[in-house]
Design a protein around this motif. Structure first.
Motif, short mmCIF file in Angstrom:
data_model
loop_
_atom_site.label_atom_id
_atom_site.label_comp_id
_atom_site.label_asym_id
_atom_site.label_seq_id
_atom_site.Cartn_x
_atom_site.Cartn_y
_atom_site.Cartn_z
N PRO A 136 0.81 -1.23 0.00
CA PRO A 136 0.00 0.00 0.00
C PRO A 136 0.84 1.28 0.00
O PRO A 136 0.38 2.32 -0.48
N GLY A 137 2.05 1.21 0.50
CA GLY A 137 2.91 2.39 0.51
C GLY A 137 3.42 2.77 -0.87
O GLY A 137 3.96 3.87 -1.05
N ASP A 138 3.26 1.87 -1.85
CA ASP A 138 3.74 2.14 -3.21
C ASP A 138 2.67 2.74 -4.11
O ASP A 138 2.93 2.98 -5.30
N VAL A 139 1.47 2.93 -3.57
CA VAL A 139 0.38 3.50 -4.36
C VAL A 139 -0.32 4.58 -3.54
O VAL A 139 0.01 4.81 -2.37
N GLY A 140 -1.29 5.24 -4.16
CA GLY A 140 -2.04 6.26 -3.45
C GLY A 140 -1.39 7.63 -3.54
O GLY A 140 -0.37 7.84 -4.21
N MET A 141 -1.97 8.58 -2.84
CA MET A 141 -1.54 9.98 -2.94
C MET A 141 -0.11 10.18 -2.44
O MET A 141 0.66 10.94 -3.01
N ASP A 142 0.26 9.48 -1.36
CA ASP A 142 1.60 9.67 -0.80
C ASP A 142 2.70 9.17 -1.74
O ASP A 142 3.84 9.62 -1.65
N ALA A 143 2.35 8.23 -2.62
CA ALA A 143 3.33 7.70 -3.57
C ALA A 143 3.28 8.42 -4.92
O ALA A 143 3.97 8.02 -5.86
#
Length: 268
Positions: A222-229
């Motif tokens: 999940p850390g590799d996708v989304g707004m933060d990534a």
């Protein structure tokens, strides 16, 4: 590289639900599209992608699976793809994907294509809600696959396990062939999409249920996708003031020389 498939190729076609370009507005506070207040429709260039994908299946056999990344409501575009003739469809959906720009989006779709054992991935050259053209090359980059862009026509070469394409280039076109697996970005308006048959429409709307693929299903952190990534940031917005234009009808082309010369002196 995949080996030749005696039963045909596995073709995956990317489609996207976008706001109707005639109705969409931009949120002045966030700089993002206000998707909630515009009707959702199938991205126009994806109709070309669907036709290209189906034509490949017509030539070599196999299957065509449509995929899209989005919330559960995005299943509408998958139903439309199945109505046009796709054999199956999958919704790539997870809260972890929310806010993804083109980089994590292409990563998630690349993992979905790999999960589906794609020989060919076909996409429209761009989407009408962003017009970056970055997702198809991103899918190829994430998976280390070949890519063919600005494609106007496709020619499967199953005996060579390759796909040839005519590409639009400045001043004309070129013919290029790539080994499978390959990602294809088709040029908008170059493929005449077939109409959906009535029985396919009925099946798609009433009986079809797409598979759902989550981040866990695709082994995505999940850390590799989304707004933060997502590296894209909106730095600011401003309204462009309209420029007053003057119109004048001249009787002789020579009368244009004086204003052109005056403009050149000012700019010089």
């Amino acid at each position: 590289m995949t080996s030749p498939n005696a039963e045909g190729w596995t073709v995956v076609v990317g489609v996207k639900q976008v706001p109707d370009s005639d109705e969409v507005r931009i949120d002045p506070d966030t700089g993002r599209l206000d998707r909630a207040n515009a009707p959702a429709v199938l991205n126009g260039p994806d109709r070309d992608a669907l036709e290209a994908a189906l034509s490949i299946r017509d030539a070599v056999g196999g299957t065509v699976t449509a995929i899209t990344m989005g919330p559960p409501t995005a299943t509408a575009v998958l139903e439309e793809a199945v109505a046009m003739g796709c054999d199956d469809a999958a919704l790539v959906t997870d809260r972890a994907f929310a806010g993804s720009d083109t980089w994590p989006t292409s990563y998630a779709l690349a993992m979905a294509a790999k999960h589906l054992n794609a020989d060919v991935v076909v996409c429209g050259e761009e989407t009408t809600d962003s017009s970056t053209g970055q997702v198809p090359p991103g899918i190829a980059a994430h998976n280390g696959w070949a890519q063919l862009t600005y494609v106007e026509d496709v020619e499967p070469l199953p005996e060579e396990n390759r796909l040839a394409a005519r590409r639009d280039v400045e001043g004309g076109h070129e013919r290029v062939a790539a080994d499978l697996p390959v990602v294809v970005a088709v040029a908008y308006g170059e493929f005449d999409a077939r109409p959906a048959g009535l029985h396919r429409k009925i099946f798609a709307e009433n009986d079809f249920e797409p598979d759902q693929l989550t981040a866990e299903d695709l082994s995505i952190d999940p850390g590799d996708v989304g707004m933060d990534a997502s590296p894209t940031q909106v730095g600011g917005m401003d309204t462009v003031e309209p420029v007053e234009r003057k119109n004048e009808i001249l009787e002789d082309v020579a009368d244009l020389l004086e204003p052109i010369a005056a403009t050149a002196e000012v700019d010089g």
